[in-house]
Design a protein around this motif. Structure first.
Motif, PDB file in Angstrom:
ATOM      1  N   MET A 178       0.666  -1.276   0.034  1.00  0.00           N
ATOM      2  CA  MET A 178      -0.145  -0.060  -0.086  1.00  0.00           C
ATOM      3  C   MET A 178       0.693   1.257  -0.003  1.00  0.00           C
ATOM      4  SD  MET A 178      -3.143   0.701   2.588  1.00  0.00           S
ATOM      5  CE  MET A 178      -3.783   2.460   2.670  1.00  0.00           C
ATOM      6  N   ARG A 179       0.472   2.198  -0.839  1.00  0.00           N
ATOM      7  CA  ARG A 179       1.309   3.329  -0.923  1.00  0.00           C
ATOM      8  C   ARG A 179       1.023   4.401   0.397  1.00  0.00           C
ATOM      9  NH1 ARG A 179      -0.686   4.526  -6.899  1.00  0.00           N
ATOM     10  NH2 ARG A 179       0.721   2.984  -7.973  1.00  0.00           N
ATOM     11  N   SER A 180       2.084   5.166   0.655  1.00  0.00           N
ATOM     12  CA  SER A 180       1.524   6.267   1.794  1.00  0.00           C
ATOM     13  C   SER A 180       0.653   7.199   1.062  1.00  0.00           C
ATOM     14  CB  SER A 180       3.074   6.610   2.287  1.00  0.00           C
ATOM     15  OG  SER A 180       3.614   7.558   1.287  1.00  0.00           O
ATOM     16  N   PRO A 181       0.141   7.961   1.975  1.00  0.00           N
ATOM     17  CA  PRO A 181      -0.565   8.981   1.623  1.00  0.00           C
ATOM     18  C   PRO A 181       0.494  10.269   0.947  1.00  0.00           C
ATOM     19  CG  PRO A 181      -1.468   8.535   3.700  1.00  0.00           C
ATOM     20  CD  PRO A 181      -0.226   7.722   3.407  1.00  0.00           C
ATOM     21  N   LEU A 182       1.405  10.449   1.712  1.00  0.00           N
ATOM     22  CA  LEU A 182       2.497  11.465   0.906  1.00  0.00           C
ATOM     23  C   LEU A 182       2.856  11.050  -0.572  1.00  0.00           C
ATOM     24  CD1 LEU A 182       4.095  13.826   1.658  1.00  0.00           C
ATOM     25  CD2 LEU A 182       5.984  12.231   2.475  1.00  0.00           C
ATOM     26  N   PHE A 183       3.290   9.895  -1.021  1.00  0.00           N
ATOM     27  CA  PHE A 183       3.700   9.471  -2.020  1.00  0.00           C
ATOM     28  C   PHE A 183       2.511   9.650  -2.977  1.00  0.00           C
ATOM     29  CE2 PHE A 183       3.802   6.516  -5.562  1.00  0.00           C
ATOM     30  CZ  PHE A 183       4.958   6.868  -6.030  1.00  0.00           C
ATOM     31  N   SER A 184       0.994   9.099  -2.706  1.00  0.00           N
ATOM     32  CA  SER A 184      -0.061   9.269  -3.394  1.00  0.00           C
ATOM     33  C   SER A 184      -0.232  10.848  -3.760  1.00  0.00           C
ATOM     34  CB  SER A 184      -1.180   8.473  -2.949  1.00  0.00           C
ATOM     35  OG  SER A 184      -0.932   7.270  -2.808  1.00  0.00           O
ATOM     36  N   GLY A 185      -0.248  11.539  -2.710  1.00  0.00           N
ATOM     37  CA  GLY A 185      -0.574  13.024  -2.765  1.00  0.00           C
ATOM     38  C   GLY A 185       0.337  13.863  -3.613  1.00  0.00           C
ATOM     39  N   THR A 186       1.806  13.330  -3.557  1.00  0.00           N
ATOM     40  CA  THR A 186       2.593  14.102  -4.288  1.00  0.00           C
ATOM     41  C   THR A 186       2.453  13.541  -5.970  1.00  0.00           C
ATOM     42  OG1 THR A 186       4.244  13.855  -2.408  1.00  0.00           O
ATOM     43  CG2 THR A 186       5.257  14.328  -4.818  1.00  0.00           C
ATOM     44  N   LEU A 187       2.060  12.332  -5.961  1.00  0.00           N
ATOM     45  CA  LEU A 187       1.720  12.039  -7.416  1.00  0.00           C
ATOM     46  C   LEU A 187       0.535  12.767  -8.072  1.00  0.00           C
ATOM     47  CD1 LEU A 187       2.456  10.015  -9.570  1.00  0.00           C
ATOM     48  CD2 LEU A 187       0.796   8.364  -8.605  1.00  0.00           C
ATOM     49  N   TYR A 188      -0.342  12.743  -7.241  1.00  0.00           N
ATOM     50  CA  TYR A 188      -1.768  13.878  -7.518  1.00  0.00           C
ATOM     51  C   TYR A 188      -1.132  15.287  -7.958  1.00  0.00           C
ATOM     52  CZ  TYR A 188      -5.248  10.359  -6.701  1.00  0.00           C
ATOM     53  OH  TYR A 188      -6.218   9.248  -6.849  1.00  0.00           O
ATOM     54  N   ILE A 189      -0.228  15.729  -7.038  1.00  0.00           N
ATOM     55  CA  ILE A 189       0.024  17.029  -7.238  1.00  0.00           C
ATOM     56  C   ILE A 189       0.782  17.287  -8.674  1.00  0.00           C
ATOM     57  CG2 ILE A 189       1.543  19.034  -6.500  1.00  0.00           C
ATOM     58  CD1 ILE A 189      -0.932  18.864  -4.986  1.00  0.00           C
ATOM     59  N   VAL A 190       1.667  16.127  -8.897  1.00  0.00           N
ATOM     60  CA  VAL A 190       2.491  16.167 -10.040  1.00  0.00           C
ATOM     61  C   VAL A 190       1.465  16.154 -11.355  1.00  0.00           C
ATOM     62  CG1 VAL A 190       4.156  14.792 -11.497  1.00  0.00           C
ATOM     63  CG2 VAL A 190       4.627  15.355  -9.200  1.00  0.00           C
ATOM     64  N   LEU A 191       0.438  15.373 -11.308  1.00  0.00           N
ATOM     65  CA  LEU A 191      -0.474  15.056 -12.105  1.00  0.00           C
ATOM     66  C   LEU A 191      -1.452  16.558 -12.649  1.00  0.00           C
ATOM     67  CD1 LEU A 191      -2.092  11.634 -11.737  1.00  0.00           C
ATOM     68  CD2 LEU A 191      -0.703  12.240 -13.832  1.00  0.00           C
ATOM     69  N   GLY A 192      -1.512  17.155 -11.456  1.00  0.00           N
ATOM     70  CA  GLY A 192      -2.144  18.436 -11.389  1.00  0.00           C
ATOM     71  C   GLY A 192      -1.307  19.494 -12.429  1.00  0.00           C
ATOM     72  N   PHE A 193      -0.167  19.261 -12.134  1.00  0.00           N
ATOM     73  CA  PHE A 193       0.773  20.265 -13.027  1.00  0.00           C
ATOM     74  C   PHE A 193       0.857  19.824 -14.318  1.00  0.00           C
ATOM     75  CE2 PHE A 193       2.890  21.682  -8.709  1.00  0.00           C
ATOM     76  CZ  PHE A 193       2.629  22.954  -9.079  1.00  0.00           C
ATOM     77  N   VAL A 194       0.863  18.419 -14.582  1.00  0.00           N
ATOM     78  CA  VAL A 194       0.751  18.152 -15.965  1.00  0.00           C
ATOM     79  C   VAL A 194      -0.501  18.623 -16.748  1.00  0.00           C
ATOM     80  CG1 VAL A 194       0.923  16.177 -17.299  1.00  0.00           C
ATOM     81  CG2 VAL A 194       2.594  16.202 -15.500  1.00  0.00           C
ATOM     82  N   PHE A 195      -1.645  18.406 -16.089  1.00  0.00           N
ATOM     83  CA  PHE A 195      -2.774  18.633 -16.643  1.00  0.00           C
ATOM     84  C   PHE A 195      -2.954  20.183 -16.898  1.00  0.00           C
ATOM     85  CE2 PHE A 195      -4.824  14.649 -14.916  1.00  0.00           C
ATOM     86  CZ  PHE A 195      -4.687  14.009 -16.244  1.00  0.00           C
ATOM     87  N   THR A 196      -2.371  21.063 -16.061  1.00  0.00           N
ATOM     88  CA  THR A 196      -2.225  22.649 -16.050  1.00  0.00           C
ATOM     89  C   THR A 196      -1.384  23.080 -17.221  1.00  0.00           C
ATOM     90  OG1 THR A 196      -2.479  22.988 -13.781  1.00  0.00           O
ATOM     91  CG2 THR A 196      -2.086  24.855 -15.048  1.00  0.00           C
ATOM     92  N   PHE A 197      -0.370  22.141 -17.526  1.00  0.00           N
ATOM     93  CA  PHE A 197       0.633  22.717 -18.647  1.00  0.00           C
ATOM     94  C   PHE A 197       0.012  22.261 -19.850  1.00  0.00           C
ATOM     95  CE2 PHE A 197       3.649  20.820 -21.650  1.00  0.00           C
ATOM     96  CZ  PHE A 197       4.522  21.841 -21.773  1.00  0.00           C
ATOM     97  N   PHE A 198      -0.676  20.980 -20.034  1.00  0.00           N
ATOM     98  CA  PHE A 198      -1.451  20.582 -21.263  1.00  0.00           C
ATOM     99  C   PHE A 198      -2.538  21.688 -21.462  1.00  0.00           C
ATOM    100  CE2 PHE A 198       0.077  15.946 -20.832  1.00  0.00           C
ATOM    101  CZ  PHE A 198       0.954  16.251 -21.604  1.00  0.00           C
ATOM    102  N   ALA A 199      -3.144  22.309 -20.610  1.00  0.00           N
ATOM    103  CA  ALA A 199      -4.289  23.283 -20.583  1.00  0.00           C
ATOM    104  C   ALA A 199      -3.595  24.471 -21.389  1.00  0.00           C
ATOM    105  CB  ALA A 199      -5.038  23.515 -19.326  1.00  0.00           C
ATOM    106  N   VAL A 200      -2.506  24.733 -20.607  1.00  0.00           N
ATOM    107  CA  VAL A 200      -2.048  26.159 -21.087  1.00  0.00           C
ATOM    108  C   VAL A 200      -1.562  25.936 -22.662  1.00  0.00           C
ATOM    109  CG1 VAL A 200       0.133  27.797 -20.882  1.00  0.00           C
ATOM    110  CG2 VAL A 200      -1.457  26.909 -18.785  1.00  0.00           C
ATOM    111  N   GLN A 201      -1.039  24.927 -22.882  1.00  0.00           N
ATOM    112  CA  GLN A 201      -0.456  24.602 -24.523  1.00  0.00           C
ATOM    113  C   GLN A 201      -1.718  24.631 -25.287  1.00  0.00           C
ATOM    114  OE1 GLN A 201       2.588  24.459 -25.427  1.00  0.00           O
ATOM    115  NE2 GLN A 201       3.287  24.862 -23.214  1.00  0.00           N
ATOM    116  N   GLN A 202      -2.696  24.133 -24.910  1.00  0.00           N
ATOM    117  CA  GLN A 202      -3.687  23.841 -25.564  1.00  0.00           C
ATOM    118  C   GLN A 202      -4.667  25.372 -25.918  1.00  0.00           C
ATOM    119  OE1 GLN A 202      -4.865  20.985 -26.906  1.00  0.00           O
ATOM    120  NE2 GLN A 202      -6.580  21.650 -27.969  1.00  0.00           N
TER     121      GLN A 202
END
Length: 64
Positions: free
Chosen positions: A1-25
């Motif tokens: 099982m992943r720790s909440p810190l790892f999962s939270g960090t992964l979600y934050i990174v995905l948020g930045f990725v989606f933001t980057f793609f939105a700006v590019q679009q």
């Protein structure tokens, strides 16, 4: 099982990725349905990430 810190960090990174793609679009095609979808996904990921990171620190505090 992943720790909440790892999962939270992964979600934050995905948020930045989606933001980057939105700006590019927006730069390429302007605002459209896909941009709004990416913004919604980024918002949900940032919210889930912050909630999981706060959970990690709350659990760490309760263990002491």
């Amino acid at each position: 099982m992943r720790s909440p810190l790892f999962s939270g960090t992964l979600y934050i990174v995905l948020g930045f990725v989606f933001t980057f793609f939105a700006v590019q679009q927006v730069d390429k095609n302007g605002f459209g349905f896909m941009v709004y979808l990416l913004i919604i996904l980024a918002t949900l990921d940032f919210g889930a990430g912050l909630r999981l990171i706060m959970l990690h620190f709350r659990l760490k505090k309760d263990q002491k």
